[in-house]
Design a protein around this motif. Structure first.
Motif, PDB file in Angstrom:
ATOM      1  N   PHE A  30       1.077  -1.396  -0.234  1.00  0.00           N
ATOM      2  CA  PHE A  30       0.237   0.051  -0.046  1.00  0.00           C
ATOM      3  C   PHE A  30       0.561   1.332   0.145  1.00  0.00           C
ATOM      4  O   PHE A  30       1.731   1.367   0.886  1.00  0.00           O
ATOM      5  CB  PHE A  30      -1.029  -0.127   1.622  1.00  0.00           C
ATOM      6  CG  PHE A  30      -2.053  -1.141   0.818  1.00  0.00           C
ATOM      7  CD1 PHE A  30      -3.207  -1.081   0.682  1.00  0.00           C
ATOM      8  CD2 PHE A  30      -1.677  -2.240   1.594  1.00  0.00           C
ATOM      9  CE1 PHE A  30      -4.384  -1.819   0.563  1.00  0.00           C
ATOM     10  CE2 PHE A  30      -2.492  -3.157   1.594  1.00  0.00           C
ATOM     11  CZ  PHE A  30      -3.880  -3.011   1.055  1.00  0.00           C
ATOM     12  N   THR A  90      -3.837  -5.940  14.797  1.00  0.00           N
ATOM     13  CA  THR A  90      -4.933  -5.452  14.400  1.00  0.00           C
ATOM     14  C   THR A  90      -4.974  -5.465  13.430  1.00  0.00           C
ATOM     15  O   THR A  90      -5.048  -4.296  11.977  1.00  0.00           O
ATOM     16  CB  THR A  90      -5.704  -4.190  14.822  1.00  0.00           C
ATOM     17  OG1 THR A  90      -4.501  -3.103  15.181  1.00  0.00           O
ATOM     18  CG2 THR A  90      -6.776  -5.403  15.983  1.00  0.00           C
ATOM     19  N   PRO A 141      -3.926  -7.169  10.160  1.00  0.00           N
ATOM     20  CA  PRO A 141      -5.229  -7.616   8.959  1.00  0.00           C
ATOM     21  C   PRO A 141      -6.156  -5.976   8.818  1.00  0.00           C
ATOM     22  O   PRO A 141      -6.794  -5.715   7.558  1.00  0.00           O
ATOM     23  CB  PRO A 141      -5.830  -8.584   9.439  1.00  0.00           C
ATOM     24  CG  PRO A 141      -4.841  -9.573  10.119  1.00  0.00           C
ATOM     25  CD  PRO A 141      -4.265  -7.972  11.201  1.00  0.00           C
ATOM     26  N   LEU A 142      -7.156  -5.080   9.713  1.00  0.00           N
ATOM     27  CA  LEU A 142      -7.601  -4.098   9.943  1.00  0.00           C
ATOM     28  C   LEU A 142      -7.218  -2.765   9.382  1.00  0.00           C
ATOM     29  O   LEU A 142      -8.024  -2.612   8.426  1.00  0.00           O
ATOM     30  CB  LEU A 142      -8.427  -4.191  11.380  1.00  0.00           C
ATOM     31  CG  LEU A 142      -9.072  -3.420  11.839  1.00  0.00           C
ATOM     32  CD1 LEU A 142     -10.545  -3.200  10.733  1.00  0.00           C
ATOM     33  CD2 LEU A 142      -9.775  -3.212  12.903  1.00  0.00           C
ATOM     34  N   LEU A 166      -5.199  -2.382   7.512  1.00  0.00           N
ATOM     35  CA  LEU A 166      -4.237  -3.534   5.812  1.00  0.00           C
ATOM     36  C   LEU A 166      -5.832  -2.864   5.520  1.00  0.00           C
ATOM     37  O   LEU A 166      -5.716  -2.156   4.593  1.00  0.00           O
ATOM     38  CB  LEU A 166      -3.731  -4.221   6.025  1.00  0.00           C
ATOM     39  CG  LEU A 166      -2.419  -4.576   5.964  1.00  0.00           C
ATOM     40  CD1 LEU A 166      -1.731  -5.933   5.887  1.00  0.00           C
ATOM     41  CD2 LEU A 166      -1.445  -3.563   5.435  1.00  0.00           C
ATOM     42  N   SER A 167      -6.979  -3.439   5.698  1.00  0.00           N
ATOM     43  CA  SER A 167      -8.424  -3.490   4.511  1.00  0.00           C
ATOM     44  C   SER A 167      -8.992  -1.820   5.048  1.00  0.00           C
ATOM     45  O   SER A 167      -9.214  -1.057   3.798  1.00  0.00           O
ATOM     46  CB  SER A 167      -9.482  -4.420   5.957  1.00  0.00           C
ATOM     47  OG  SER A 167      -9.753  -3.299   6.996  1.00  0.00           O
ATOM     48  N   LYS A 168      -8.604  -0.936   5.688  1.00  0.00           N
ATOM     49  CA  LYS A 168      -8.442   0.755   6.344  1.00  0.00           C
ATOM     50  C   LYS A 168      -7.976   1.424   4.813  1.00  0.00           C
ATOM     51  O   LYS A 168      -8.132   2.093   4.211  1.00  0.00           O
ATOM     52  CB  LYS A 168      -8.395   1.095   7.108  1.00  0.00           C
ATOM     53  CG  LYS A 168      -9.018   0.615   8.329  1.00  0.00           C
ATOM     54  CD  LYS A 168      -9.164   1.121   9.332  1.00  0.00           C
ATOM     55  CE  LYS A 168      -9.933   0.835  10.613  1.00  0.00           C
ATOM     56  NZ  LYS A 168     -10.246   1.587  11.841  1.00  0.00           N
ATOM     57  N   LYS A 181      -6.801   0.007   1.954  1.00  0.00           N
ATOM     58  CA  LYS A 181      -7.344  -0.816   0.641  1.00  0.00           C
ATOM     59  C   LYS A 181      -8.609   0.225   0.314  1.00  0.00           C
ATOM     60  O   LYS A 181      -8.779   0.416  -0.666  1.00  0.00           O
ATOM     61  CB  LYS A 181      -7.625  -2.033   1.020  1.00  0.00           C
ATOM     62  CG  LYS A 181      -8.087  -2.524  -0.734  1.00  0.00           C
ATOM     63  CD  LYS A 181      -8.442  -3.819   0.279  1.00  0.00           C
ATOM     64  CE  LYS A 181      -8.762  -4.886  -1.558  1.00  0.00           C
ATOM     65  NZ  LYS A 181      -8.971  -5.658  -1.385  1.00  0.00           N
ATOM     66  N   GLU A 182      -9.219   0.812   1.247  1.00  0.00           N
ATOM     67  CA  GLU A 182      -9.994   1.522   1.018  1.00  0.00           C
ATOM     68  C   GLU A 182     -10.228   3.024   0.214  1.00  0.00           C
ATOM     69  O   GLU A 182     -10.101   3.382  -0.067  1.00  0.00           O
ATOM     70  CB  GLU A 182     -11.321   1.740   2.332  1.00  0.00           C
ATOM     71  CG  GLU A 182     -11.484   0.392   2.766  1.00  0.00           C
ATOM     72  CD  GLU A 182     -12.311   0.066   4.281  1.00  0.00           C
ATOM     73  OE1 GLU A 182     -12.694   1.839   4.836  1.00  0.00           O
ATOM     74  OE2 GLU A 182     -12.939  -0.640   4.671  1.00  0.00           O
ATOM     75  N   LYS A 236      -7.173   3.779  -0.651  1.00  0.00           N
ATOM     76  CA  LYS A 236      -6.774   3.914  -2.045  1.00  0.00           C
ATOM     77  C   LYS A 236      -8.143   4.224  -3.003  1.00  0.00           C
ATOM     78  O   LYS A 236      -8.322   3.893  -3.309  1.00  0.00           O
ATOM     79  CB  LYS A 236      -5.969   1.874  -2.180  1.00  0.00           C
ATOM     80  CG  LYS A 236      -5.086   1.850  -3.303  1.00  0.00           C
ATOM     81  CD  LYS A 236      -4.871   0.190  -2.923  1.00  0.00           C
ATOM     82  CE  LYS A 236      -3.491   0.002  -4.418  1.00  0.00           C
ATOM     83  NZ  LYS A 236      -3.119  -1.022  -4.577  1.00  0.00           N
TER      84      LYS A 236
END
Length: 140
Positions: free
Chosen positions: A98, A128, A130-131, A133-135, A137-138, A140
């Motif tokens: 990212f 946390t 993974p959480l 990284l998911s944020k 991704k949002e 991006k």
């Protein structure tokens, strides 16, 4: 036994301050047993000492040059030390694919470390990331 528990807790605090936060490789070598096993390493990843220092100095630190570790609690029994902490910083570099966002990152962590002869010998942990990284991704 009580002094040993306090000594083990201080070893974990020193590791967090000197190795994770500051990236001190000499202190890492001093505190890490050659037979160290990270039971929480991702499948296929190096679960030994090299994998551990790689995570902090080649993945996390370049992404957050201002990385800070805040220890909230420690509980110890025998040769095990459990630490609840937070790793935070500003994402000014790439983090696991990212691009830099300039956003503050906050990773909550619970670690269990087994100490033998004053060194890290085993590690288990949850976090946390993974959480986080998911944020990213949002964003991006």
């Amino acid at each position: 036994m009580e002094a040993s528990i306090e000594t083990n807790k201080s070893i974990v605090i020193r590791f967090n301050e000197e190795v994770i936060e500051k990236g001190n490789v000499e202190i890492f070598r001093e505190l890490m047993d050659d037979r160290f096993i990270n039971h929480s390493a991702p499948a296929g990843a190096d679960n030994g000492p090299n994998g551990m220092i790689n995570t902090f100095n080649n993945i996390m630190r370049p992404a957050m040059l201002d990385m800070k570790v805040t220890i909230y609690d420690q509980v110890a029994e025998g040769d095990l030390v459990t630490t609840r902490k937070n790793i935070s910083g500003t994402q000014t570099g790439e983090l696991m694919g990212f691009a830099p966002t300039g956003q503050k990152i906050s990773i909550d962590v619970i670690d269990i470390v087994k100490i033998k002869n004053g060194k890290y010998i085993e590690h288990w942990g949850i976090n946390t990331l993974p959480l986080v990284l998911s944020k990213l991704k949002e964003i991006k």
